[in-house]
Every structure is written in C-alpha cells, then in structure tokens.
Design a protein around this motif. Structure first.
Motif, mmCIF file in Angstrom:
data_model
loop_
_atom_site.group_PDB
_atom_site.id
_atom_site.type_symbol
_atom_site.label_atom_id
_atom_site.label_comp_id
_atom_site.label_asym_id
_atom_site.label_seq_id
_atom_site.Cartn_x
_atom_site.Cartn_y
_atom_site.Cartn_z
ATOM 1 N N UNK A 137 0.819 -1.220 0.000
ATOM 2 C CA UNK A 137 0.000 0.000 0.000
ATOM 3 C C UNK A 137 0.846 1.261 0.000
ATOM 4 N N UNK A 138 1.893 1.268 0.820
ATOM 5 C CA UNK A 138 2.782 2.438 0.863
ATOM 6 C C UNK A 138 3.433 2.639 -0.496
ATOM 7 N N UNK A 139 3.849 1.533 -1.119
ATOM 8 C CA UNK A 139 4.464 1.634 -2.449
ATOM 9 C C UNK A 139 3.457 2.173 -3.472
ATOM 10 N N UNK A 140 2.209 1.711 -3.399
ATOM 11 C CA UNK A 140 1.173 2.160 -4.333
ATOM 12 C C UNK A 140 0.849 3.640 -4.142
ATOM 13 N N UNK A 141 0.694 4.059 -2.897
ATOM 14 C CA UNK A 141 0.383 5.469 -2.614
ATOM 15 C C UNK A 141 1.553 6.361 -3.020
ATOM 16 N N UNK A 142 2.783 5.879 -2.778
ATOM 17 C CA UNK A 142 3.962 6.640 -3.193
ATOM 18 C C UNK A 142 4.008 6.835 -4.699
ATOM 19 N N UNK A 143 3.722 5.782 -5.453
ATOM 20 C CA UNK A 143 3.680 5.891 -6.916
ATOM 21 C C UNK A 143 2.610 6.885 -7.359
ATOM 22 N N UNK A 144 1.477 6.836 -6.679
ATOM 23 C CA UNK A 144 0.347 7.687 -7.071
ATOM 24 C C UNK A 144 0.669 9.167 -6.859
ATOM 25 N N UNK A 145 1.359 9.489 -5.753
ATOM 26 C CA UNK A 145 1.611 10.889 -5.436
ATOM 27 C C UNK A 145 2.907 11.441 -6.034
ATOM 28 N N UNK A 146 3.870 10.581 -6.296
ATOM 29 C CA UNK A 146 5.168 11.068 -6.756
ATOM 30 C C UNK A 146 5.469 10.698 -8.208
ATOM 31 N N UNK A 147 5.230 9.458 -8.603
ATOM 32 C CA UNK A 147 5.553 9.056 -9.972
ATOM 33 C C UNK A 147 4.505 9.508 -10.971
ATOM 34 N N UNK A 148 3.225 9.369 -10.619
ATOM 35 C CA UNK A 148 2.149 9.709 -11.554
ATOM 36 C C UNK A 148 2.226 11.157 -12.031
ATOM 37 N N UNK A 149 2.351 12.161 -11.151
ATOM 38 C CA UNK A 149 2.436 13.547 -11.643
ATOM 39 C C UNK A 149 3.613 13.770 -12.603
ATOM 40 N N UNK A 150 4.756 13.124 -12.319
ATOM 41 C CA UNK A 150 5.919 13.286 -13.187
ATOM 42 C C UNK A 150 5.645 12.702 -14.563
ATOM 43 N N UNK A 151 5.065 11.499 -14.604
ATOM 44 C CA UNK A 151 4.771 10.864 -15.888
ATOM 45 C C UNK A 151 3.700 11.631 -16.671
ATOM 46 N N UNK A 152 2.714 12.188 -15.948
ATOM 47 C CA UNK A 152 1.671 12.973 -16.632
ATOM 48 C C UNK A 152 2.277 14.197 -17.304
ATOM 49 N N UNK A 153 3.325 14.735 -16.697
ATOM 50 C CA UNK A 153 3.962 15.942 -17.242
ATOM 51 C C UNK A 153 4.998 15.636 -18.318
ATOM 52 N N UNK A 173 -4.417 6.047 -14.264
ATOM 53 C CA UNK A 173 -4.085 6.562 -12.933
ATOM 54 C C UNK A 173 -4.124 5.452 -11.877
ATOM 55 N N UNK A 174 -3.961 4.206 -12.304
ATOM 56 C CA UNK A 174 -3.941 3.059 -11.393
ATOM 57 C C UNK A 174 -2.507 2.517 -11.327
ATOM 58 N N UNK A 175 -1.989 2.343 -10.118
ATOM 59 C CA UNK A 175 -0.603 1.897 -9.967
ATOM 60 C C UNK A 175 -0.520 0.373 -9.992
ATOM 61 N N UNK A 176 0.448 -0.198 -10.730
ATOM 62 C CA UNK A 176 0.568 -1.660 -10.801
ATOM 63 C C UNK A 176 1.032 -2.294 -9.495
ATOM 64 N N UNK A 177 1.834 -1.594 -8.697
ATOM 65 C CA UNK A 177 2.322 -2.014 -7.380
ATOM 66 C C UNK A 177 3.176 -3.275 -7.466
ATOM 67 N N UNK A 178 3.564 -3.770 -6.303
ATOM 68 C CA UNK A 178 4.396 -4.976 -6.220
ATOM 69 C C UNK A 178 3.647 -6.220 -6.663
ATOM 70 N N UNK A 179 2.325 -6.133 -6.735
ATOM 71 C CA UNK A 179 1.527 -7.261 -7.227
ATOM 72 C C UNK A 179 1.475 -7.292 -8.754
ATOM 73 N N UNK A 180 2.110 -6.309 -9.399
ATOM 74 C CA UNK A 180 2.289 -6.262 -10.850
ATOM 75 C C UNK A 180 1.028 -5.909 -11.634
ATOM 76 N N UNK A 181 -0.118 -5.801 -10.967
ATOM 77 C CA UNK A 181 -1.358 -5.461 -11.659
ATOM 78 C C UNK A 181 -2.338 -4.893 -10.646
ATOM 79 N N UNK A 182 -3.032 -3.788 -10.952
ATOM 80 C CA UNK A 182 -3.930 -3.161 -9.968
ATOM 81 C C UNK A 182 -5.007 -4.084 -9.432
#
Length: 544
Positions: A137-153, A173-182
């Motif tokens: 969950x922490x990895x998914x939330x981190x991707x959502x708040x930090x990686x997603x905005x960068x990739x959108x830009x 806007x769905x993160x694949x996470x460590x489970x490899x798929x949302x």
C-alpha cells in the motif's frame, strides 16, 4: 519444549514465505514478465514443499498427531482432477506448473491447520498479512503521489509504447504495485483490510486500536485510488452479510449504529469509485469481460465434462479472440473459468469444497465463541470478499493472490480445529505420515527440477541471436528440455538457434536441424503460431 520452539521457527518461516510471495516477481524482472511469473511461482512452490516436508518430519520424529480436515480431502480430490487434466490439456506445460503450485498450497494448508493451534499464533499470521499489505500500500500510494504527476507531465508516446506499466499508470491513474497489476493488488487488499479491522476491534488496548485504525485508513485509501468497482462491491456485500449476524448478537446491541455507519460508508465509497472510474471512458471493461465470458461459454460447450485442462484458458480461448485486445489468460470469473478448464467434474468438486468452507464457518460462527467474534468475522469477511470478487475477477486463480487466499482457508480450518477439535477431521496413522512426508519430498524435488529448466530457458533466451553465446544457449535449451520433457518450447528455442546458425554460416544442415526441432513441438498448441513462423522461414530459406 523443543517441539514448541521449532513451531515458532515454522511460524516465522511461514511469515517470511508470505513476504517472499510479494517480492518474488519484482526481484526476477530480469527474466522478463513471463519468466518472472513462471520461475517465481515454482520457487515459491519449492520453498513451500521444503517447509511442509520439514514440519511433517518434525511431527513424525516427535510422534505428534497430524490432523487432516475433511474439507482438505475434498480439496485434494480437486488437486487430483487438476493433475489428471495435464494428460489431455491443450496447454500441458502450463497445467503442470499450475498443478504443482496448487499442490504446494494444498499441503501448506495441512501444515498450518496443525501449526496454528492457538489464537495467538493465528494473530501472528494476521500480522504478517498486514505487513504485506502495508508494504504494498505504501508503495502504491507513493507511486500515485510522486511518480504519476511526473509521468503525466513528461510522458511521450515512445515512453508509453515501450513500458506497459508506465502506459497503464498514465492512462488509468492506477498503480501496478508490487503485485504487478492493480486488480490483483485490490484483490489482496479486500482480504487484508478485514483482518486489520478485526485485530483492532478485538483488543482492549487503545494503542493497538489506534495502530490498526491507521492501517485500515491506509488500506482503504490504497484501495480507493485503484478504482476497482468489483473489489469495493465485494467488500461491501461481505460486510453487509456478516453485519446481520453481528446485529443479532444481543451483547453488542450498542454497536448497531456503528455497524450501520460502516456499511453506509462502504456503500458511499463504492458509489464514488463507480463515478470516478466512468470518468475514464477507456477503463470501461464491461464489453471485454462479456467477450471473455463468451469465449468460456464456447469452451464449456465443446468440452462440458472434462474441460480443456487446468490453467489452459489463455491458450484455449485464443481461437475465439479476434485480435490481441480480445485475448486474455483469465475469463474474469474464476468459477466459469474452472468450469471451462476442468469441466463438470472440476466445478462440482470445487463447489463441494466451498460447502466444506461454509460448514466450517457455521461451526465457529456461534454465540458460544462470542469472545473471539471479531477475529472470526474478520476472517470470514476476508474470505467471502474474495469469493464474491471472483465472480468478476480471477484472484483465486492468479498465483500472486491465490497463495494468500489459500493461507486464509488454512486459518479458517485452524480456527475450526481450535474451537471444535476433531469435528469432521481425521488423525493420520504413522504409515500415512510417512506417505505424506514422502509425497511432499518428491513434489519438492520435482518442482525444483521444473524450476531449474525454466531458469535455463530464460537465462539462454537473450543469447539466441548472439554469435558469442549461441553454443551455450543451445546447451542450456537442451539441458532444459532434458529436465522438463513435457514442455516443447525448449525444442522450438533450439530450432531458432539452428536457424540463426544458418544465417551466419549459410550451412543448410542447420536448416534441417531447425526443421526437425520445430516438428518435435507439433503436439503443443500454445506454440502453434511461433512454430509455424519458424517452419515458414525455414521453407523460404530452403527455396532461396
């Protein structure tokens, strides 16, 4: 005392196995997506078999009883059906590796039923589940708040084309996470969330309540940002169903308002998720899911009694797919997929197993065990959420999440044995213990052999076109084919190597070898397109 100390070790090793299941595919990314899945699943199988065999040996040496629930016997029959399907499967290699993985989970259930003989031990397993959920969950939330905005830009078409996970993140806007798929991540969250809530509600310690409350908020938010309608619906329905039981308990009358508020909140969040998801028009997967179910219908119609083989849906349904967008490994309904893969015999047996789960749940879901009501309800909501979700998903069949579901099934049987010892259970004799140990050791050795073959294949794959390492690649493919004669992809890989050798030397004897090796794969339907491409190229080169 020594036996108890060993039990603590086995509980710790089981927890490490739960954590390893989360990281295994990411740690094997160098083998590619397919290689990471295949080698990872076999590696987990080997680890589970070794752990179980060590535990059974310990029980045998200390002359301790081994309890087998009757529900496990029904599950073992399901495993036998899956194994027998290898002999007629349209994709025998996939059926074989998946059957091995299933058996590792089946024997792990027996181990956990005997190991988790107290509420304290069951809570420890819950904590390991929560640790897995927190990391993901922490990895998914981190991707959502930090990686997603960068990739959108900064994302461009080239970047999206070359990286599937990045494309998915930007488009949905769905993160694949460590489970490899949302979807698989969400399928796990609806199992772990009720467990965290149960530990928080079932304790008198304020500090524990606060910690579990914070964890529940993290899990809820991670589930919210993934926008999985089916998971929210499943969690809502499972909570609603078991809320009726809770409200009938006269000792918790004062909690009725809290129960209603919880159910109402889940219903409100479900509504918000539905609205948000439909803002992404390309995420409307209803038509695709109907197409997959239509494929399953034709497969069932053609082979209604024995199916097409365990874990063969992807290969069998390819004939009905109009293009790559209409193809999938899963029917997005686990029960329909089991019907299509194992036929009437398989789905009837699996239904009987679910009946055994229901009977075990009924035994412990009584006012007599009021003291542990939250633990029981949390477990049953977790299992039921997954069962409901699999009417729209495949998390009971996808190895990365199925492993956790089987562990929860083991916990349910453990609770039943704790509260109602030996009700509908068997105690194995010394001879049966030895048979059990020998079987698990054999499966451990066999699964290790399959894993070694897969490792050779994916290690050699990048060297097919390399002038320097071609001979080594050829040797590894030959060694892999010797270790796993059931999978003809090793012969096809050798054909491609011989084809490359022809291009370098113009020696037509290599074409003959390529043609010979390609023909050896004729019995494996999953290699049809690749085999035909090799034969067409060989034929064209012979004519030139």
């Amino acid at each position: 005392m020594r036996s108890k100390n060993l039990d603590i070790m086995f509980i710790a090793l089981t927890g490490l196995l739960l954590l390893a299941r989360l990281f295994i595919e990411c740690s094997l990314k160098t083998f590619g997506a397919l290689g990471a899945v295949k080698i990872g699943n076999l590696l987990i199988s080997v680890a589970a078999f070794v752990l179980v065999s060590m535990y059974f040996l310990k029980k045998t040496i200390f002359k301790e009883k081994i309890i087998v629930p009757k529900g496990w016997i029904v599950l073992a029959l399901f495993g036998i059906i899956c194994t027998l399907s290898i002999f007629y499967s349209i994709d025998a290699p996939s059926s074989l590796s998946s059957a091995i993985y299933l058996w590792s989970c089946i024997f792990l259930i027996v181990m956990l039923v005997n190991l988790l003989d107290s509420i304290k031990r069951i809570k420890v397993i819950f904590l390991f589940f929560i640790a897995v959920g927190l990391i993901a969950s922490v990895e998914a939330i981190g991707e959502y708040f930090f990686q997603l905005p960068w990739y959108l830009a900064h994302a461009n078409p080239q970047m999206l084309e070359g990286h599937r996970d990045v494309a998915q993140l930007v488009q949905t806007h769905r993160t694949p996470t460590l489970f490899m798929w949302p979807n698989t991540f969400c399928g796990f969250l609806i199992m772990v969330l009720p467990l965290a809530a149960a530990l928080g509600l079932g304790t008198q310690k304020l500090s524990t309540k606060l910690r579990m409350g914070v964890l529940c908020v993290i899990f809820l938010y991670a589930l919210f940002i993934e926008l999985s309608i089916s998971c929210w619906l499943s969690l809502f329905l499972a909570t609603l169903i078991f809320s009726f039981y809770l409200m009938q308990d006269m000792k918790v009358t004062q909690l009725k308002s809290w129960v209603m508020m919880t159910v109402s909140a889940l219903g409100l969040i479900l509504t918000v998720v539905v609205i948000k998801k439909f803002n992404f028009s390309h995420m409307n997967s209803f038509s695709s899911r109907m197409q997959f179910l239509n494929h399953a219908y034709y497969l069932i119609k053609n082979h209604p009694f024995i199916g097409n083989g365990w874990d063969s849906f992807g290969t069998a349904s390819a004939a009905y797919a109009k293009d790559i967008n209409g193809w999938t490994n899963y029917a997005h309904n686990s029960y329909v997929q089991i019907f299509s893969e194992l036929g009437l015999y398989g789905i009837v047996n699996f239904t009987l197993f679910l009946v055994c789960l229901w009977k075990a749940a009924r035994l412990i879901l009584t006012p007599k065990y009021h003291e542990h009501r939250w633990l029981i309800l949390g477990l049953l909501i977790a299992i039921s959420s997954c069962l409901i979700d699999n009417c729209f998903s495949y998390t009971m069949l996808k190895a990365s999440t199925a492993f956790y579901w089987w562990v929860l099934v083991a916990v349910l049987f453990s609770l039943k044995e704790f509260f109602e010892p030996l009700t509908g259970s068997l105690i194995l004799s010394f001879r049966l213990k030895l048979v059990l140990v020998a079987t698990v050791i054999f499966l451990s050795s066999f699964s290790y052999t399959l894993m070694a073959a897969e490792y050779d294949y994916f290690i050699a794959l990048p060297d097919i076109h390399s002038n320097i390492n071609q001979q080594e690649a050829l040797r590894l493919f030959q060694e892999g084919g010797r270790l796993n004669p059931w999978d003809k992809k090793f012969e096809l890989a050798q054909a491609v190597v011989y084809e490359e050798m022809f291009y370098q030397t113009r020696d037509k004897s290599f074409l003959n070898k390529a043609h010979e090796m390609a023909l050896m794969t004729m019995g494996q339907a999953s290699l049809g397109a690749e085999r035909q491409a090799v034969l067409d190229r060989v034929d064209a080169n012979e004519k030139s």
